[in-house]
Enzyme design. Sequence first.
Site, mmCIF file in Angstrom:
data_model
loop_
_atom_site.group_PDB
_atom_site.id
_atom_site.type_symbol
_atom_site.label_atom_id
_atom_site.label_comp_id
_atom_site.label_asym_id
_atom_site.label_seq_id
_atom_site.Cartn_x
_atom_site.Cartn_y
_atom_site.Cartn_z
ATOM 1 N N GLY A 213 0.825 -1.190 0.000
ATOM 2 C CA GLY A 213 0.000 0.000 0.000
ATOM 3 C C GLY A 213 0.865 1.248 0.000
ATOM 4 N N GLN B 102 3.048 10.052 0.849
ATOM 5 C CA GLN B 102 4.328 9.339 0.937
ATOM 6 C C GLN B 102 5.245 9.638 -0.251
ATOM 7 O OE1 GLN B 102 2.415 5.330 1.982
ATOM 8 N NE2 GLN B 102 4.368 5.276 3.055
ATOM 9 N N LEU C 9 6.467 1.970 4.246
ATOM 10 C CA LEU C 9 7.542 2.374 3.343
ATOM 11 C C LEU C 9 8.217 3.662 3.818
ATOM 12 C CD1 LEU C 9 5.828 1.683 -0.117
ATOM 13 C CD2 LEU C 9 7.494 0.254 1.085
ATOM 14 N N HIS D 83 -4.363 1.508 7.437
ATOM 15 C CA HIS D 83 -3.019 2.086 7.563
ATOM 16 C C HIS D 83 -2.847 3.260 6.588
ATOM 17 C CE1 HIS D 83 1.546 1.616 7.852
ATOM 18 N NE2 HIS D 83 1.402 2.348 6.774
ATOM 19 N N GLU D 84 -3.257 3.047 5.339
ATOM 20 C CA GLU D 84 -3.078 4.100 4.331
ATOM 21 C C GLU D 84 -3.973 5.305 4.616
ATOM 22 O OE1 GLU D 84 -0.520 3.758 2.666
ATOM 23 O OE2 GLU D 84 -0.296 1.613 2.987
ATOM 24 N N HIS E 17 -2.450 7.745 6.871
ATOM 25 C CA HIS E 17 -1.511 8.658 6.207
ATOM 26 C C HIS E 17 -2.221 9.916 5.729
ATOM 27 C CE1 HIS E 17 2.311 6.537 6.007
ATOM 28 N NE2 HIS E 17 1.733 5.420 5.582
HETATM 29 NI NI NI Z 1 2.619 3.547 5.559
#
Ligand code: NI
Length: 155
Positions: A46, A51, A89, A130-131, A134
């Site tokens: 993901g 990011q 990441l 999780h994404e 962000h």
């Molecule tokens: Ni992440």
Amino acid sequence: MAILEIKTAGDPVLKQRCTEVEKIDKRIKRLLDDMAETMYASEGVGIAAPQVGVPIRAVVVDVDKKRYDLINPVITYREGSVVDSEGCLSCPNLYGDVERAEKIRVKYTTRFHKEKEIEAEGLLARCIQHELDHLEGHLFIEIAQNLTRGKIKRE
Ligand code: NI
């Protein structure tokens, strides 16, 4: 397509609340493709637009070889709770246990301008949650337990 630079923890772009995507144009589609390529190159499952330095509400996830491009995603339903290991990441080699809803429904716009709502559980549900964090300017390391360095799972 291009592989983009991944911003890491400490970069201010990862701390801001991302803005809605107003118009799904060529530029957004190209960004989604570049995000996907960047994610695959890093063996992630993901990636969220901030990011790669773009603070807008766009996410790409790929669990079990099915890619989802989520534009303006909103979680509309959560059920249960499960703790599992996560990585990011933007936080290289850091892993920790995070409690997430076990099952979710998420509403989003596709790259073809369609409104969609899907149900997700397991790794896909974890990855989407999780994404979406962000997009609110939050990293998993803020809520993870037992943070460790090493290689377990990439997300
Ligand atoms: Ni992440």
